[in-house]
Scaffold this active site. Structure first.
Site, short mmCIF file in Angstrom:
data_model
loop_
_atom_site.label_atom_id
_atom_site.label_comp_id
_atom_site.label_asym_id
_atom_site.label_seq_id
_atom_site.Cartn_x
_atom_site.Cartn_y
_atom_site.Cartn_z
N ASP A 19 0.84 -1.19 0.00
CA ASP A 19 0.00 0.00 0.00
C ASP A 19 0.88 1.24 0.00
OD1 ASP A 19 0.86 0.36 2.71
OD2 ASP A 19 -0.84 -0.83 3.40
N LYS A 42 -4.26 0.92 -3.46
CA LYS A 42 -5.55 0.26 -3.24
C LYS A 42 -6.62 1.29 -2.91
CE LYS A 42 -4.70 -0.70 1.62
NZ LYS A 42 -4.42 -1.67 2.63
N ARG A 44 -10.57 1.40 -1.18
CA ARG A 44 -11.51 0.65 -0.36
C ARG A 44 -12.91 1.23 -0.49
NH1 ARG A 44 -9.08 -2.70 3.50
NH2 ARG A 44 -6.92 -2.25 3.97
N THR A 73 -5.53 -9.80 8.77
CA THR A 73 -6.24 -10.87 8.06
C THR A 73 -5.49 -11.33 6.81
OG1 THR A 73 -7.52 -9.33 6.72
CG2 THR A 73 -8.46 -10.00 8.87
N ALA A 74 -4.43 -10.64 6.45
CA ALA A 74 -3.60 -10.93 5.27
C ALA A 74 -4.32 -10.67 3.96
CB ALA A 74 -3.05 -12.35 5.32
#
Length: 160
Positions: A19, A42, A44, A73-74
């Protein structure tokens, strides 16, 4: 992480940030390892849900190492790794200092194109996993404490 990365003897190494926020960290690694650097951008729609991810830079035929500070959470890390493989990377690994690995993290890692996730033992893992390699912080902490106790420099322990 640096001794481990160097021990892999990867050719065509590229360091990546999953990111924009980690770009400075990735650049520091790339400078030390004299490699290229790429960054994922990225977007969202809402928390913990990536609507779109783009890659800034070229990873074709490169061995990529994603650099992150924390993995929960990967989701971002594995999506970035999969994107790199889609764009022609030869291999993708990730390093992460603090591995929370909550929720679907282990499934996300298992289902991803990541060859391995290298983490420290700053947070004990709940379970072991064949794609997750743990490196101990103890030798680093011991050396830093020793140097501080004897008024020696610790600057070599930082990459900038």
């Amino acid at each position: 992480f640096l001794p481990y990365i160097e021990s892999l003897k990867l050719t065509n190494l590229t360091i990546a940030s999953p990111d924009m926020g980690g770009s400075k960290r990735a650049y520091a690694y790339s400078k030390f390892l004299t490699s290229d650097v790429v960054i994922c951008y990225k977007q969202r729609e809402k928390a913990n849900l990536i609507s779109r991810m783009e890659l800034i830079g070229d990873v074709k035929d490169k061995n990529v190492i994603l650099v992150d500070d924390m993995v929960d959470t990967a989701g971002t890390l594995t999506r970035a790794g999969d994107l790199m493989i889609e764009r022609g990377a030869a291999s993708v690994r990730a390093i992460c200092t603090h591995a929370l690995l909550s929720g679907n993290a282990y499934k996300n890692i298992e289902d991803s194109q990541l060859e391995e996730l290298i983490v420290t033992d700053s947070i004990p893992l709940k379970i072991s996993h064949n794609k997750v390699k743990v490196l101990s912080c103890a030798p680093l902490f011991a050396e830093v404490m020793h140097n501080l106790h004897f008024n020696k420099s610790i600057s070599s322990k930082f990459i900038m």
